[in-house]
Write a protein that holds these residues in place. Structure first.
Motif, mmCIF file in Angstrom:
data_model
loop_
_atom_site.group_PDB
_atom_site.id
_atom_site.type_symbol
_atom_site.label_atom_id
_atom_site.label_comp_id
_atom_site.label_asym_id
_atom_site.label_seq_id
_atom_site.Cartn_x
_atom_site.Cartn_y
_atom_site.Cartn_z
ATOM 1 N N ARG A 30 0.809 -1.224 0.000
ATOM 2 C CA ARG A 30 0.000 0.000 0.000
ATOM 3 C C ARG A 30 0.838 1.268 0.000
ATOM 4 O O ARG A 30 0.508 2.238 -0.682
ATOM 5 C CB ARG A 30 -0.929 -0.005 1.217
ATOM 6 C CG ARG A 30 -2.032 -1.060 1.149
ATOM 7 C CD ARG A 30 -2.812 -1.115 2.445
ATOM 8 N NE ARG A 30 -3.899 -2.097 2.364
ATOM 9 C CZ ARG A 30 -4.676 -2.414 3.387
ATOM 10 N NH1 ARG A 30 -4.475 -1.818 4.557
ATOM 11 N NH2 ARG A 30 -5.632 -3.287 3.260
ATOM 12 N N LYS A 31 1.903 1.293 0.783
ATOM 13 C CA LYS A 31 2.704 2.522 0.849
ATOM 14 C C LYS A 31 3.431 2.779 -0.473
ATOM 15 O O LYS A 31 3.654 3.935 -0.842
ATOM 16 C CB LYS A 31 3.680 2.463 2.027
ATOM 17 C CG LYS A 31 2.987 2.668 3.370
ATOM 18 C CD LYS A 31 3.980 2.751 4.502
ATOM 19 C CE LYS A 31 3.295 3.166 5.807
ATOM 20 N NZ LYS A 31 2.231 2.247 6.216
ATOM 21 N N GLU A 32 3.790 1.730 -1.195
ATOM 22 C CA GLU A 32 4.385 1.922 -2.520
ATOM 23 C C GLU A 32 3.340 2.431 -3.509
ATOM 24 O O GLU A 32 3.640 3.261 -4.373
ATOM 25 C CB GLU A 32 5.010 0.623 -3.017
ATOM 26 C CG GLU A 32 6.287 0.250 -2.284
ATOM 27 C CD GLU A 32 6.894 -1.039 -2.783
ATOM 28 O OE1 GLU A 32 6.913 -1.256 -4.009
ATOM 29 O OE2 GLU A 32 7.336 -1.852 -1.948
ATOM 30 N N ILE A 33 2.101 1.931 -3.387
ATOM 31 C CA ILE A 33 1.020 2.438 -4.236
ATOM 32 C C ILE A 33 0.786 3.913 -3.962
ATOM 33 O O ILE A 33 0.628 4.734 -4.888
ATOM 34 C CB ILE A 33 -0.282 1.640 -4.002
ATOM 35 C CG1 ILE A 33 -0.184 0.245 -4.630
ATOM 36 C CG2 ILE A 33 -1.494 2.381 -4.566
ATOM 37 C CD1 ILE A 33 -0.160 0.235 -6.166
ATOM 38 N N ALA A 34 0.770 4.301 -2.684
ATOM 39 C CA ALA A 34 0.579 5.713 -2.336
ATOM 40 C C ALA A 34 1.725 6.567 -2.872
ATOM 41 O O ALA A 34 1.511 7.688 -3.348
ATOM 42 C CB ALA A 34 0.473 5.870 -0.818
ATOM 43 N N THR A 35 2.943 6.035 -2.821
ATOM 44 C CA THR A 35 4.100 6.744 -3.378
ATOM 45 C C THR A 35 3.936 6.928 -4.881
ATOM 46 O O THR A 35 4.184 8.018 -5.420
ATOM 47 C CB THR A 35 5.396 5.955 -3.083
ATOM 48 O OG1 THR A 35 5.543 5.801 -1.673
ATOM 49 C CG2 THR A 35 6.609 6.683 -3.633
#
Length: 222
Positions: free
Chosen positions: A152-157
């Motif tokens: 998820r945090k990579e998607i948000a990035t």
């Protein structure tokens, strides 16, 4: 998505934030109308959950100020009253939806998803980046018809870099988008997410360039 929760009931605001963060969204929580007005003018969000009864400035004033600035961010109003006149006033002031307290979290989520779909009519639901496709509605990175397993945090990035494609995005901007405003996270926390995302994209015609001392920029190879 980056969602702003503007609600002076701390327990309710935290409960909504916990639920939405658990779904992978970046959430900013504000309890005062004037703080919320300043936040929306300077930082902004993708969606807003806005209580009508706020200290400083009430929700209607915050909403009207947003619309006067030309800010079309979708807004769902929370109200403790169910009078038709108040709902009509909110919609006339520029709200996209409303929800009367008390409400079920499932219904709030469903209404936010509906507003997100309407917003995606402005931004393409699917965005081609090199040999990959990013589905904004499902928040999935696709290789053809196959969804990639991206945290998820990579998607948000990726979302943050994609929104500013071709422009430098600073580490503080990325940290705010991924973790939310006011998060006690060092700017260096974004580096491993960028590094892993860069490796995922490099063989698919997409590069994340480092502008030393400034930030990162997403580039699509032609």
């Amino acid at each position: 998505m980056r969602i702003a929760i503007i609600e002076d009931n701390t327990a309710l605001a935290n409960a909504i934030a916990y639920r939405l963060r658990d779904r992978g969204h970046s959430v900013d929580v504000l309890h005062d109308g004037r703080d919320a007005d300043a936040f929306m003018a300077q930082d902004g969000a993708d969606l807003v959950v806005l209580d009508i009864n706020l200290p400083g400035m009430n929700g209607m004033e915050v909403l009207r100020a947003m619309r006067r600035r030309g800010d079309g961010t979708p807004v769902i109003l929370l109200t403790a009253r169910s009078e038709t006149a108040e709902r009509v006033a909110g919609l006339d002031a520029g709200a996209d939806d409303y929800l009367t307290k008390p409400f079920e979290m499932d219904e709030l989520e469903a209404r936010l998803r509906a507003m997100s779909r309407r917003k995606s009519l402005v931004y393409a639901e699917r965005d081609s980046i090199g040999l990959l496709v990013f589905d904004r509605t499902s928040r999935q990175l696709m290789d053809g018809d196959t969804p990639l397993d991206v945290p998820r945090k990579e998607i948000a990035t990726l979302e943050c870099l994609l929104e500013r494609r071709g422009r430098i995005v600073s580490k503080p901007q990325l940290v705010t988008h991924v973790y939310g405003t006011g998060a006690e996270v060092d700017d260096s926390a974004i580096e491993p997410h960028v590094s892993r995302l860069r490796r995922r994209l490099e063989n698919h015609g997409v590069r994340i360039k480092t502008a030393r001392g400034l930030g990162y920029m997403l580039e699509v190879e032609t």
